[in-house]
Structures are given as structure tokens and as C-alpha cells.
Design an enzyme around this catalytic site. Structure first.
Site, short mmCIF file in Angstrom:
data_model
loop_
_atom_site.label_atom_id
_atom_site.label_comp_id
_atom_site.label_asym_id
_atom_site.label_seq_id
_atom_site.Cartn_x
_atom_site.Cartn_y
_atom_site.Cartn_z
N SER A 38 -34.19 37.47 -54.72
CA SER A 38 -34.65 37.87 -56.04
C SER A 38 -35.80 38.84 -55.85
CB SER A 38 -35.11 36.64 -56.83
OG SER A 38 -35.80 37.02 -58.01
N TYR A 60 -34.46 42.31 -52.19
CA TYR A 60 -33.05 42.47 -51.86
C TYR A 60 -32.87 43.05 -50.45
CZ TYR A 60 -32.53 41.82 -56.91
OH TYR A 60 -32.60 41.33 -58.19
N HIS A 81 -25.09 46.77 -60.41
CA HIS A 81 -23.98 46.40 -59.53
C HIS A 81 -23.65 47.49 -58.50
CE1 HIS A 81 -22.16 43.11 -62.37
NE2 HIS A 81 -23.40 42.89 -62.01
N LYS A 99 -18.28 40.40 -62.69
CA LYS A 99 -17.77 41.42 -63.61
C LYS A 99 -18.91 41.92 -64.51
CE LYS A 99 -18.24 39.08 -67.42
NZ LYS A 99 -19.11 39.59 -68.51
N ASP A 178 -19.19 43.42 -71.41
CA ASP A 178 -19.62 42.03 -71.23
C ASP A 178 -18.55 41.02 -71.62
OD1 ASP A 178 -22.22 40.65 -70.43
OD2 ASP A 178 -21.62 39.50 -72.19
#
Length: 328
Positions: A38, A60, A81, A99, A178
Site C-alpha cells: 500500500s 508499490y 491498473h 476488472k 464499474d
């Protein structure tokens, strides 16, 4: 057993961590929770303590540079992403990305090409593609119990007006990416790729879609699908498959729990409950791990070709609705 890491420590990450722990408790030791990363070390440490994870990283980059990690689950907002998947691949990490895979097809193609070049596994974690109910629904349709499937209707909506990531174009907001993605995938799994796609939407003041309607038409077969999604209201979440001799009702296209089959006189003639699941995420984890172990770079349930097709489809829908993100 593969060393599994979670990138992100939000709500969806918690579901995945719960899934892995339940898999291991049930004896399905295909992956091991090895690390969480995180942007906050305190948050990572708290997450790791709660879910019994060995390593907690406050950046990260630390995760990218850990040579022991075999598979990374991307559990961050949509707009991150692409860059995070790319960093994982560049650091020789296999990837399971929540997703939507990316926010557009250009990003998706670049990642898929990079994975192929480096011979690394990558897939999109849209769980309905991996769950047993997909096969069960397919089998009922193929049995001919409702005749020829001619029309699909599906909807998915929640009141998400307080979720910042859904409201802002700079965060790749909107209902389509979403929740609309589930309706699109539901219809695509039943009827295949459409010949024509038409869409319309209601936008917020920032210019992202808050409710939308998408129609698929299949010229040669006279089939169609009408699909609705919303971030403004609660929907029934049903998926309906209408055939020449009856219809199938699927409860909750976001995580199918059952299907009911009705004849043309509207009599209930069959009902099938979904197999008991841990969380529903275990199927994508299992398939990903098995693919990696045999050297595959994609999953059969969501092959690269289909990932790219669905991203192109959503690009075309957003173009029709006049929605463009500032970073595109």
C-alpha cells in the site's frame, strides 16, 4: 505453491485476502499470501496482521522488486491498473488484475503484448467469467430447454453517489466500467459478439456516465440484448435469457446465485442453485495459478482476445456517449 501478493489494501483487496485464507483453510493450498503493498506502511502492516500475511510494504516499488513473488493481484482504482500491471510485468511478475482490466483498449493491448513478449501470465479478474455458474448457464441453454435464445436483458445498479472514484473522469469514473461491464459480459457470454451496438446515458456534472443503456443487435440471427447499469439506483440485478420456448432468470449477474427456468406458459420447471463458494473469487485464483504452473500466459475463461474485445467494446460505447477521460 505460488507466492501471491496483493497490491492495494482497500475493500476488494480484503475480499481477495479472505478468499486465499479460506482456500488454505479448506486444504486448497495452491497459493500462499506472501505480501501486501500500500502507499501507507501502517495500512499495509494492519492489513498483513489481520490476514496473516508475511510481508507488508509501504510502497508499490518494494513489491515490484521482491523476487520471491510469483503472482500479483491488482486491487486498486481503475485509473491505476495500466501503470501497475505494466510495472509488475517489467519486474517479471505474473498478474491477476481486477476488472476493468484497463480504462481503454490501447492500454490493454500494450499490456497483453508486453506479457506475450516476456512470456508472463496476465488476466482480468472479472469473476463471473470463471465461476461454475457460467458453465451451468451455458449447459441449460445448450440443452434446448428454452428453445432458441433470442433476447437477453440484464441490469446492474447500486447507489454509489458517495464513491469519489465513480464520480470523477480523472479517476476513470462512471457506471459503465464499474458495473456496466458485468451486464456486457453477461450478454456476450450468452449471445456472443454483436453486429451493432447502440448506447445512451445520463451524465453527472463532471461528464461521466451515472446511468446507461446499451443495446446489442445480431443481424443474421435476429437476436438482441438490452443492458442497463447505474451508479444512481438499486436494481434487481437480474439477467434474463428469453427463448422461443421459455426463459431463464439468473439471480444477480454480479455473482450469480441461482437460475430459474420457465416454460412458455410461465410455469417454473427447473431451479438450480449456485455451488457453494468461499467468496466467489477462488475460481479466478485457481485458474490463474494452474495456468502459470503449466506455462500459459492467459486463462481459457478470459483469454487475451476476449479481454481486448471487451475493452474495445467499452471504448466504442463511451465514444457514443461522448465520454473521454482527461488522461486519454
Amino acid at each position: 505453491m505460488l507466492n501471491f501478493a496483493i497490491l492495494g489494501a482497500g475493500s476488494i483487496a480484503r475480499v481477495m485476502a479472505t478468499t486465499i485464507n479460506k482456500m488454505n483453510s479448506s486444504g486448497n493450498n495452491i497459493v500462499k499470501l506472501a505480501a501486501v503493498a500500500s502507499r501507507s506502511l501502517d495500512k499495509s502492516k494492519q492489513f498483513a496482521s489481520e490476514f496473516n500475511i508475511e510481508k507488508a510494504y509501504g510502497s508499490y516499488d518494494e513489491l515490484y522488486n521482491d523476487p520471491s513473488i510469483d503472482l500479483v493481484y491488482i486491487a486498486t482504482p481503475h485509473n491505476f491498473h495500466y501503470e501497475q500491471c505494466k510495472s509488475c510485468l517489467q519486474h517479471k511478475k505474473n498478474v491477476l488484475c481486477e476488472k476493468p482490466f484497463t480504462v481503454n483498449a490501447k492500454q490493454a493491448k500494450e499490456l497483453l503484448d508486453l506479457a506475450a513478449e516476456k512470456k508472463l501470465f496476465i488476466t482480468e479478474g472479472i469473476w463471473t467469467r470463471y465461476q461454475p455458474m457460467r458453465r451451468i448457464i451455458d449447459e441449460e441453454i445448450k440443452s434446448g430447454i428454452i428453445g432458441h435464445p433470442m433476447m437477453v436483458t440484464a441490469n446492474l445498479g447500486y447507489n454509489m453517489t458517495r464513491k469519489e472514484r465513480l464520480l470523477k473522469p480523472e479517476l476513470a469514473g462512471g457506471a459503465l466500467l464499474d458495473v456496466g461491464i458485468y451486464a456486457l459480459n453477461f450478454a456476450n457470454m450468452v449471445l456472443g459478439d454483436p453486429d451493432e451496438v447502440d448506447s445512451s446515458c445520463i451524465k453527472n456534472a463532471s461528464g461521466v456516465d451515472m446511468s446507461n443503456s446499451v443495446t446489442f443487435t445480431y443481424k443474421d440471427t435476429a437476436k438482441m440484448a438490452v443492458l442497463c447499469s447505474s451508479a444512481l439506483c438499486v436494481s434487481d440485478r437480474f439477467g434474463m435469457i428469453h427463448g422461443s420456448e421459455g426463459f431463464i432468470m439468473v439471480e444477480n449477474i454480479n455473482n450469480p446465485q441461482s437460475l430459474k427456468v420457465f416454460d412458455k406458459a410461465y410455469n417454473l420447471i427447473k431451479e438450480i442453485k449456485a455451488p457453494e463458494q468461499l467468496t466467489g473469487f477462488e475460481y479466478e485464483v485457481e485458474e490463474s495459478a494452474k495456468a502459470i504452473k503449466i506455462g500459459e500466459i492467459q486463462c481459457s475463461s478470459m483469454p487475451h482476445e476476449k479481454i481486448l474485445y471487451m475493452m474495445n467494446l467499452m471504448d466504442s460505447i463511451r465514444a457514443q456517449m461522448g465520454i473521454k477521460y482527461p488522461f486519454e
